[in-house]
Every structure is written in structure tokens, then in C-alpha cells.
Design a protein around this motif. Structure first.
Motif, PDB file in Angstrom:
ATOM      1  N   GLN A  13       0.823  -1.209   0.000  1.00  0.00           N
ATOM      2  CA  GLN A  13       0.000   0.000   0.000  1.00  0.00           C
ATOM      3  C   GLN A  13       0.859   1.262   0.000  1.00  0.00           C
ATOM      4  OE1 GLN A  13      -2.694  -0.285   3.312  1.00  0.00           O
ATOM      5  NE2 GLN A  13      -3.741  -2.113   2.521  1.00  0.00           N
ATOM      6  N   LEU A  14       2.011   1.203   0.693  1.00  0.00           N
ATOM      7  CA  LEU A  14       2.941   2.333   0.643  1.00  0.00           C
ATOM      8  C   LEU A  14       3.466   2.545  -0.769  1.00  0.00           C
ATOM      9  CD1 LEU A  14       4.798   4.480   1.933  1.00  0.00           C
ATOM     10  CD2 LEU A  14       6.399   2.624   2.467  1.00  0.00           C
ATOM     11  N   LEU A  15       3.747   1.465  -1.472  1.00  0.00           N
ATOM     12  CA  LEU A  15       4.224   1.587  -2.852  1.00  0.00           C
ATOM     13  C   LEU A  15       3.187   2.260  -3.738  1.00  0.00           C
ATOM     14  CD1 LEU A  15       6.453   0.953  -4.900  1.00  0.00           C
ATOM     15  CD2 LEU A  15       5.384  -1.287  -5.237  1.00  0.00           C
ATOM     16  N   ASP A  16       1.909   1.948  -3.530  1.00  0.00           N
ATOM     17  CA  ASP A  16       0.855   2.600  -4.311  1.00  0.00           C
ATOM     18  C   ASP A  16       0.801   4.099  -4.021  1.00  0.00           C
ATOM     19  OD1 ASP A  16       0.286   0.104  -5.280  1.00  0.00           O
ATOM     20  OD2 ASP A  16      -1.347  -0.272  -3.848  1.00  0.00           O
ATOM     21  N   LYS A  17       1.036   4.486  -2.783  1.00  0.00           N
ATOM     22  CA  LYS A  17       1.030   5.906  -2.446  1.00  0.00           C
ATOM     23  C   LYS A  17       2.232   6.628  -3.052  1.00  0.00           C
ATOM     24  CE  LYS A  17      -1.414   5.186   1.918  1.00  0.00           C
ATOM     25  NZ  LYS A  17      -1.358   5.316   3.403  1.00  0.00           N
ATOM     26  N   LEU A  18       3.376   5.954  -3.097  1.00  0.00           N
ATOM     27  CA  LEU A  18       4.556   6.586  -3.693  1.00  0.00           C
ATOM     28  C   LEU A  18       4.401   6.769  -5.194  1.00  0.00           C
ATOM     29  CD1 LEU A  18       7.423   4.752  -1.757  1.00  0.00           C
ATOM     30  CD2 LEU A  18       6.649   7.101  -1.435  1.00  0.00           C
ATOM     31  N   ASP A  19       3.691   5.850  -5.850  1.00  0.00           N
ATOM     32  CA  ASP A  19       3.460   5.978  -7.297  1.00  0.00           C
ATOM     33  C   ASP A  19       2.512   7.123  -7.612  1.00  0.00           C
ATOM     34  OD1 ASP A  19       5.112   3.859  -7.649  1.00  0.00           O
ATOM     35  OD2 ASP A  19       3.507   2.363  -7.727  1.00  0.00           O
TER      36      ASP A  19
END
Length: 618
Positions: free
Chosen positions: A612-618
Motif C-alpha cells: 500500500q505504501l508503494l501505491d502511495k509513492l506511485d
């Protein structure tokens, strides 16, 4: 027409009286030939007081209708005529309908031979039985007409002589009730036949169940309590396989009070009994927070637990040379000795190590006064097979420094695999015969010099310890701010798995001087690193991005599992590359990372949370 109705009622009443007189069945009543008027009556009214019921029917007929048939029935028709001429209102018929409750009464009106109306009661058969069908509104009747019905039932029981034996429709219900009683009695008999359910369980099954609880909660007091259940449980709880690891705490005493003599005697008796009947196969024993009777416990333990391999005394006091002497005489298999946070006589431990140190493979103690002599004795070679060595300090101690002769220790303990010095500043000193320490620690797998204050260790000191340690797997240098990336990259260990290099609670945290060279560390161990901690290390943004890129270039994407970047200058692009490639990452600490957007600076646990953190960074 009214005269015909009156005559019919009179005939019906006369017939009912004759039937009662000659004991004919009361549920057979004659009807009229021609027009039939059927009314639902209650069973009690029909059997006991038929004249009164008929009088209610005849209330609608004028009193002047006299029939010639009355003279044939002797004196009883006179009573009937008197009752019939009684003054009653003409509107009694609807009242009678209100009083009669056909829904709750169980009558059946059938037409028999010769146009006779047969009125059979389905409720009268249940009067003699113990079971009666439930009636609607029974509670209301009991509240309003309880006394009246009780008196009527007594009178009717006296008058009735015979009762019909007809089988009602609900005749099956009492049979079902009886079967339930039979089933209940069978169940009770089965329970009475079974003495205890635990006696039918195999002893091996109970031992396996107890083993699961012992692993989680310990043998004491669980096994002592279940041993009181029954003989089978006692036999299972006394199995030697369950008593191989035992941990005993202290008996609670109210603050400010001393232990009573009776309580102390009970403690001694209990420990003696356990030692004699339960500790025959004991391997690992721990004693916690005992201020008294420590020597007594070690004496009883050494006499009965001949296979003891590990002894732990935490927060205990009162251990003297007598206790160590008992261990030396009887515990020939003892290999591990943990004396952390305990007060003991140093001379007694030194004598034990001088005589029996050859069998010790693990030793742990807390640094205190005169404890430097223990380290000096170990450096002289009293424990040549030592594999695990740990020294820590108390939490309330200040500026604890410990002189260490590294070269002498390497020579005296060539089999050392784990070397830990926690919150103690080692002061390394060299010996004259430095050529003897050319091998270093060839079997060393873990080195820990972590501290919460500051450390004097430099790259040279680290090299002097690890120059021969090619099997090193874990390196903990938290608080060692003088160690540089180049000093780490020069170490001979090529398969390092855990590197803890964070800076916690020391004076260098918050300094503005930036560091470089982290990429040399990640490049050297990117193939094997599983846990990396560089918290509060002041590397530049570019240096962190390059270092993370080396971690990504590894062929094994499921290697890195834990990454601590708390307080660093990590940026979103550098973090995105690591999270996207390291699929096995399950712990990520981004707290106090000022170069990240708001809402992302926290600890992430679990792969789903990190995705979920990766989705926010994208």
C-alpha cells in the motif's frame, strides 16, 4: 314451533338423567330426529351438569309451554320444572356463547346410528394421566376462576362413576413423552457407568497435550496442578519427558514483610519433593528472584538432576562458594551457566571455573565489582571450549568500562561462536605475545558491541577482533559512531546476514556532518543481507539512493526482510526502487524521515502494508 323446541329440550334432559341413573356412558347423548341444534360444551359441564345446560337452551321458550310427558318421569321432572320456571333474562344465549370456549375445548360431535348425536371428549381421557395438553389462556383462568373451578372439580369427581376409554387423537403424545423419559434414564445410566472421562484417554495423548502447554507456559505450576486431577493425569504429568525444562519463580511476599518460617519450610519441602520425583531427566533449569535458599536449591538440584546441562539464576542473591561446590561435585554435565542480574560470590565462581571450566560452553554474567577477574580467568584459558560469551550491565549503572585482552581471549577461546558485550565500553589492551593470536576467532558467527551511550571502538579495533572471522553472520555495532563504511567493507566476512549500525541515544545524533561510502557496504553484502539497520546515520540523499540501487541489483529478490531507515535522508525515488524489487520485505521503519511526504513517516509491518505504501509513492 316454540312448543316443539321446549318438548325436545325436556326429552333430552330426561334421557340424560336416566343415563346417569343406570350408569350408561356419559358421552352418549340422544339427539332429535329432524332439525338438529348442536352446541359445543365443555367436558365437565356435559358430564356433570347437563340439566343446567339445557335450561340455558330453554330460556328462550315461554314458561307457559307445559308438556304431558312430564308426568311419566316421577319426581325428577318436578325439579326440572322448577328450575325451568326460574326467572332468567331472554338474552342469556349470547352470554352462554361468550362463556363457552370451543377453541380451547376438545369436543367431537359425530352422527351415529338412528340419527343419534355422539359427543365424544378428547380431553377427558387425559384427566387420569400425568400428562395434559397445554391449554391457551390457562394462566388467566387460574387468576380469575381458580377457586371456583377447584370446587366444581371436586363435586364432579364425586358424581362421576365411569369415564369413557376412547382413544383420542393425541394418544401418541404420551408415548413420545415416555420415550423421552426412557432416553433420559439411559443417558443417566451411561453417565453413572463412566467413572471419569479422562480415564479413557490414552496416556500418550495426554503427554502430547501437556507437552504443548509446557512449551508455551512452562512446566511449573501447570504440571503440578493437572497432576491432582486423577491417577491417569498424575501418571501423565509425572512423565520425565515433560520435566526436561523447568523455570521456578519466587513466592510473592507483601512489600515490607519478611518470609515466615512456615512458608520457608514449605518452600524447601516442595522443592525437595520436585527434585526427588520430577527432576530425574532435567536438562534446563531456571530460578528467578530468589533472595533466600539459593544454596539449598542448588544442592538439592545437583544431587537429583544428574543430567543438568543449563543453569540460569536471574535476579537471585545469596549464592556462595558452597553452592558452586555442589555443582562441581555432582553436576558433571553442566555446560551453560547464566548469572545475569544476580549477586554471587566471585571467589566461588572462580574456584568452580578453575576446577570444572573445561565443561562450560556458555557463560553469561552482569558486570560489577570484581567481575573483571572472571574475564581475566577466561582469558587465561580456564574455559577452552567456550562457545557463547556475554557480558552486560545493569540499567542504572553509569560509565561502565571493561578492559579486554582480545589477543589473549582469541587464544584461550578458539571455539567461540557468539561474543556479546552490551552497554559496556570495552577497553582493548594488547599483550606481549601478540604473535599467538594470529588465528583470531575463526568460528565466530555473531559479534555484538551495542551500547546506548558512546563507544571508543574504531575501525582498527574492529579489525583486530574480526580479522580471522570468515563465518560471521551477525554484526551489531549500534552506538559505535566511530566505525566507518570503509572499515566495514574491509572485513573478511563475505556472507553477512544482519548488520545493525544504527545510532541511538548518543551525542553524535543530530550532528550536521554528512557521511559517505554506504554503497560500499550494500554492494559487498547485497547478496546475503536479510536485516539492515542504519537508523540516524547521516548519509546524503545521493549516497542513500546509490546504496539502495546496489541492494536492488541482487539476483535474489526475496533476501532482504527488514530495513530500518529511521531518521535518515531517504527520498521517495530511492525508496520506491527498494520496495518494488524486494518482495520479501516485511518490516520497514520510516519514522522521522524528513525527506518523505507527510503521512508516510511511520513503521510498516507486513508485506500488504508495504504494498500500500508503494501505491502511495506511485
Amino acid at each position: 314451533m316454540r312448543t316443539q323446541l321446549g318438548d325436545s329440550a325436556l326429552i333430552l334432559r330426561t334421557l340424560s338423567i336416566l343415563l346417569k341413573k343406570y350408569c350408561f356412558p356419559s358421552h352418549l347423548l340422544s339427539g332429535l330426529h329432524g332439525k338438529k341444534t348442536v352446541t359445543n360444551f365443555s367436558s365437565e359441564q356435559h358430564m356433570m351438569d347437563p340439566p343446567e345446560v339445557e335450561e340455558r337452551k330453554e330460556d328462550t321458550v315461554p314458561s307457559t309451554s307445559n308438556t304431558p310427558e312430564e308426568g311419566d318421569n316421577a319426581p325428577k321432572p318436578k325439579k326440572a320444572s322448577l328450575k325451568r320456571t326460574s326467572s332468567k333474562p331472554t338474552n342469556a344465549k349470547p352470554k352462554k356463547r361468550k362463556k363457552s370456549r370451543p377453541a380451547s375445548l376438545g369436543y367431537r360431535v359425530e352422527q351415529g346410528e338412528d340419527m343419534l348425536l355422539v359427543i365424544s371428549s378428547t380431553a377427558s381421557d387425559y384427566e387420569r394421566s400425568a400428562w395434559a395438553p397445554p391449554k391457551k389462556g390457562s394462566k388467566k383462568k387460574k387468576l380469575t376462576k381458580a377457586k371456583l373451578k377447584a370446587a366444581q372439580s371436586k363435586k364432579k369427581k364425586k358424581k362421576t362413576t365411569t369415564k369413557p376409554r376412547t382413544k383420542p387423537k393425541l394418544e401418541v403424545t404420551p408415548v413420545i413423552r415416555d420415550t423421552k423419559k426412557e432416553d433420559s434414564t439411559l443417558i443417566v445410566s451411561q453417565d453413572a457407568g463412566d467413572h471419569r472421562w479422562g480415564q479413557s484417554v490414552p496416556e500418550e495423548v495426554l503427554i502430547n497435550i501437556f507437552q504443548m502447554v509446557v512449551i508455551q507456559d512452562g512446566a511449573v505450576p501447570f504440571l503440578c496442578r493437572v497432576g491432582r486431577v486423577c491417577r491417569l493425569w498424575n501418571a501423565a504429568a509425572s512423565s520425565p519427558a515433560l520435566w526436561r525444562k523447568v523455570s521456578i519463580g519466587h513466592c510473592w511476599i507483601a512489600p515490607g514483610l519478611s518470609q515466615q518460617p512456615k512458608t520457608e519450610k514449605r518452600i524447601r519441602d516442595t522443592f525437595t519433593w520436585l527434585s526427588q520425583y520430577r527432576f530425574s531427566q532435567l536438562r534446563d533449569f531456571s530460578l528467578h528472584h530468589w533472595k533466600n535458599n539459593v544454596n539449598f536449591a542448588l544442592e538439592a538440584l545437583s544431587l537429583n538432576a544428574l543430567h543438568l546441562r543449563s543453569l540460569t539464576l536471574n535476579y537471585c542473591s545469596g549464592l556462595t562458594a558452597e553452592g558452586f561446590s555442589c555443582l562441581g561435585q555432582h553436576s558433571r554435565s553442566l555446560q551453560s551457566l547464566n548469572l545475569q542480574q544476580s549477586e554471587f560470590q566471585v571467589e566461588g565462581l572462580l574456584d568452580y571455573l578453575e576446577n570444572h571450566g573445561g565443561q562450560i560452553k556458555q557463560i553469561l554474567f552482569t558486570h560489577g565489582q570484581k567481575h573483571d577477574r572472571i574475564l581475566a580467568a577466561i582469558s587465561r584459558g580456564v574455559c577452552p571450549d567456550l562457545e557463547f560469551f556475554e557480558i552486560n550491565t545493569q540499567l542504572n549503572s553509569r560509565d561502565c568500562e571493561l578492559p579486554i585482552y582480545i589477543q589473549a581471549l582469541q587464544t584461550a577461546c578458539p571455539k567461540l561462536k557468539t561474543f556479546r558485550i552490551l552497554n559496556v565500553r570495552p577497553m582493548q589492551k594488547s599483550t606481549r605475545n601478540s604473535a599467538e593470536s594470529s588465528l583470531g576467532f575463526p568460528l565466530l558467527e555473531e559479534l555484538c558491541f551495542a551500547t546506548t551511550s558512546y563507544s571508543y571502538m574504531t575501525d582498527k579495533d574492529l579489525w583486530d577482533i574480526l580479522f580471522g572471522s570468515t563465518r560471521l553472520r551477525v554484526l551489531d555495532l549500534r552506538g559505535c559512531s566511530r566505525i566507518t563504511p570503509s572499515g566495514l567493507a574491509a572485513l573478511p566476512c563475505a556472507d553477512l546476514e544482519c548488520l545493525y549500525w544504527g545510532q541511538y541515544f548518543n551525542s553524535n545524533v543530530g550532528s550536521s556532518s554528512a557521511k559517505k561510502g554506504l554503497h560500499m557496504v550494500t554492494e559487498k553484502w547485497s547478496r546475503t543481507l536479510q536485516q539492515l539497520d542504519i537508523a540516524n546515520q547521516l548519509f546524503t540523499e545521493e549516497e542513500l539512493e546509490i546504496a539502495m540501487s546496489y541492494l536492488v541489483q541482487t539476483t535474489n529478490a526475496d533476501t532482504l526482510r527488514s530495513l530500518n531507515l529511521s531518521g535518515t535522508r531517504i527520498t521517495s525515488p530511492a525508496l520506491r526502487s527498494v520496495i518494488g524489487q524486494m518482495t520479501a520485505l516485511s518490516y520497514l521503519n520510516l519514522s522521522a524521515c524528513r525527506y518523505l511526504p507527510r503521512g508516510l513517516k511511520r513503521i510498516y509491518r507486513g508485506q500488504e502494508d508495504i504494498r500500500q505504501l508503494l501505491d502511495k509513492l506511485d
